[in-house]
Design an enzyme around this catalytic site. Structure first.
Site, mmCIF file in Angstrom:
data_model
loop_
_atom_site.group_PDB
_atom_site.id
_atom_site.type_symbol
_atom_site.label_atom_id
_atom_site.label_comp_id
_atom_site.label_asym_id
_atom_site.label_seq_id
_atom_site.Cartn_x
_atom_site.Cartn_y
_atom_site.Cartn_z
ATOM 1 N N GLU B 319 0.848 -1.200 0.000
ATOM 2 C CA GLU B 319 0.000 0.000 0.000
ATOM 3 C C GLU B 319 0.887 1.256 0.000
ATOM 4 O OE1 GLU B 319 -2.014 0.531 3.695
ATOM 5 O OE2 GLU B 319 -3.536 1.871 2.859
ATOM 6 N N HIS B 320 1.800 1.343 0.976
ATOM 7 C CA HIS B 320 2.738 2.467 1.056
ATOM 8 C C HIS B 320 4.157 1.953 0.855
ATOM 9 C CE1 HIS B 320 -0.588 3.509 3.913
ATOM 10 N NE2 HIS B 320 -0.530 4.660 3.284
#
Lengths: 408, 408
Positions: B319-320
């Site tokens: 996601e990040h």
């Protein structure tokens, strides 16, 4: 065909086929079998369901080349022209990554990356579907997907139709497996010894294929699960009732659940089309199917004026919309919800289904309110890029902390 | 934190929370109650679950204006700057409809139309989430969605937090209802006497909200169902172990199921970060949560070289992603799968979560392989336009017929 005035709540939604309990359990069992036993399961299931005893599923170069001998040259030319048209249209959908810079050193951006791999399901059985191959493969290729895998069930003779092989060949698709049904979907989602898993599965199929796609969704991405086909014709008094009836029936012929609707401002046209539909129905080879579709999901709405008629169209949010009015292009801006809009008397549905360029994989069952035709974006994804400089962080750090504390 | 060499199959996938049988049945019952009894059901359920006795759910102009008195002026300024940044970034995503014409009179095109209406769920409870409002509402506004409805559960006092009201007010969101949970999702999907149904529902929520969104999907569109948060840090030997440990822990603090991973080419850095994580864990207010997250879903991969390290990142599809290497921007082109890429030492996650401009609603659980951050496209849809001229149909009609017959 029923002629009715416009009521407050028009809709052509039908129940989505989610299969029977038995079908769902069968699909779950097939997926588990493929996950457990890989190629061996595929071989057994292909024998069981397709009646084909296939040791190596992968289509060979010889099979691909051999198929050309069975195809008429003019048909190959028509396929090539369709491919060019479809590729040209989808090239225009392609998007670039972008970056934006600020004077304080901040760089922000959006990176567009193609998916790594896609599996395209091509239905087999009684008919061949070269257009389905083109409509699924080309947007993936234009997006830049490196690995495109095609699966399609062979006949009992272990062969795929020549038109399918030639189309794949023309598109330069090289990884093709002669497998189908839920077992093919399972192989694409989980992989086997000889078939590597993909990231997304697209393409139409029967109820077992649809249920398998639903079941593997999350492990991989899938395209939409298409419902029965729909056409809405928007016409005023100057439209030709014979053409309209023919277009409505050619949709109705597809499927007993297909829906064919006329929305018109002319009571006279409504009555003419109703008569024409009866007349043209009689000699159709697929009369029984068309009749059932027209009876259950066919209707003619007579609207007070064009404003009301357009409102009905937007409420229906049809897969296919044909506009047969005096100035059809002028109405396009008022159509909010439709998968594909066919403008004017020379743009009947087959033009778009096989040849013109836009995709024929379209949102059904009212989902054009929020869904799009299959397109290049469906085979890419975005990543945000955030690069702050020391200066940008120093200037903004206390604001960021304050906002973060607000949510602690 | 565990330090391990890179193995063939790295993954941070966790089971998606699909709730218990009891939870799913409760959600189905709530949805049915709202469909049957409308506003009356909403009132009863709001009293039952939120402890608030509310006659009129709709937030009044007085409530919106009154909230400003409770907010610090500097915080309002920071919110406004964040809104400007987020709006600016999303404006750059906006796309135009296009047409292409041919000499034979053919017109083909793609019409981009905003959705008619969107409902944004804003979680309530212990914390307030102004950033969630900004990240969901702004892309919808930029897309051109005319009706944006916000729902958020009130406290037992029947009020929404001032920061929520002020953020909504700054964004000019005017249709806000003080309702939450599965009942709010049901109201948005099916409508009640006082709340008109929408076409799409976005925004995060607890397991009941997630299950309700799943249940109404199809009737309306929904955004993704987000899994637990993840961070992957890609770092070489020159990165600062203290910063990395802090960033890993700030993710781990969110949720016991959150995942924090370091991928590095430096054994030395790996060991330093492992020590730093231990040191920084001790004084954390949410130590127990962070500790469980690091234990279960935290790992440090030591790669042979940058090529292998990047391969691990792409397999994880986080996601990040933070890149803390010598020339971080040069590596962005090699990242194929990540929701948001934070480049260099001044771009830690909160910069993007609250302020910089890109969306913080990101694909989790490996779905960055095929999914994107929430963006303007999510609030529009496309329609194809096909207009053939008489000449174009005459030239191509026989080819179209031939291709159609191929599939009959």
């Amino acid at each position: 065909m029923r002629i009715v005035p416009v009521t407050a709540d028009v809709s052509i939604k039908r129940d989505i086929d989610t299969g029977t309990e038995t079908q769902r359990e069968a699909v779950e069992a097939i997926i588990q079998q493929v996950r457990d036993q890989g190629d061996q399961a595929i071989r057994e299931l292909t024998k069981k369901f397709d009646g084909a005893d296939i040791e190596n599923f992968r289509v060979t170069k010889q099979e691909l080349e051999g198929a050309y001998a069975e195809m008429d040259q003019s048909l190959i030319e028509a396929l090539r022209e369709a491919i060019t048209n479809i590729r040209d249209f989808h090239e225009r959908q392609k998007r670039q990554s972008w970056l934006t810079t600020k004077e304080d050193g901040t760089i922000l951006g959006q990176k567009i990356t193609p998916l790594d791999s896609v599996g395209v399901y091509v239905p087999g059985g009684k008919a061949a579907y070269p257009s389905s191959i083109m409509m699924n493969v080309i947007p993936a290729q234009v997006a830049g997907v490196e690995r495109i895998v095609m699966v399609s069930p062979a006949g009992a003779d272990g062969k795929l139709p020549a038109s399918v092989l030639v189309t794949a060949s023309e598109l330069n698709v090289k990884e093709i497996y002669k497998i189908g049904g839920a077992q093919a979907v399972a192989a694409l989602a989980y992989g086997t010894e000889s078939i590597q898993a993909v990231d997304k599965i697209t393409g139409p199929g029967n109820i077992y294929v649809a249920l398998a796609k639903r079941a593997v969704f999350g492990k991989v991405d899938i395209d939409m699960i298409a419902g029965p086909s729909e056409i809405v014709v928007l016409a005023d008094e100057q439209a030709d009732a014979r053409f309209i009836a023919a277009d409505l029936l050619s949709q109705a012929e597809h499927d007993e659940q297909a829906s064919a609707v006329l929305v018109t401002t002319s009571q006279k046209l409504a009555e003419q089309v109703a008569v024409e539909v009866e007349t043209q129905l009689a000699p159709l080879p697929k009369k029984a199917i068309a009749e059932a579709s027209i009876r259950d999901y066919g209707v003619i709405y007579v609207a007070r004026d064009l404003v009301e008629a357009i409102d009905v169209v937007n409420q229906l949010a049809p897969e296919h919309l044909e506009i047969l009015t005096e100035e059809p292009m002028n109405l396009v801006g008022r159509i909010r919800h439709a998968g594909a809009i066919f403008v004017g008397p020379y743009s009947s549905e087959p033009v778009g289904d096989y040849f013109a360029g836009p995709n024929h994989v379209l949102p059904t069952n009212g989902t054009a309110r929020f869904s799009s035709p299959l397109n290049v974006d469906d085979f890419t994804k975005k990543s945000s890029i955030i690069s702050y400089s020391k200066q940008a962080l120093q200037t903004n750090g206390h604001k960021i902390s304050a906002l973060a504390r607000l949510e602690a």
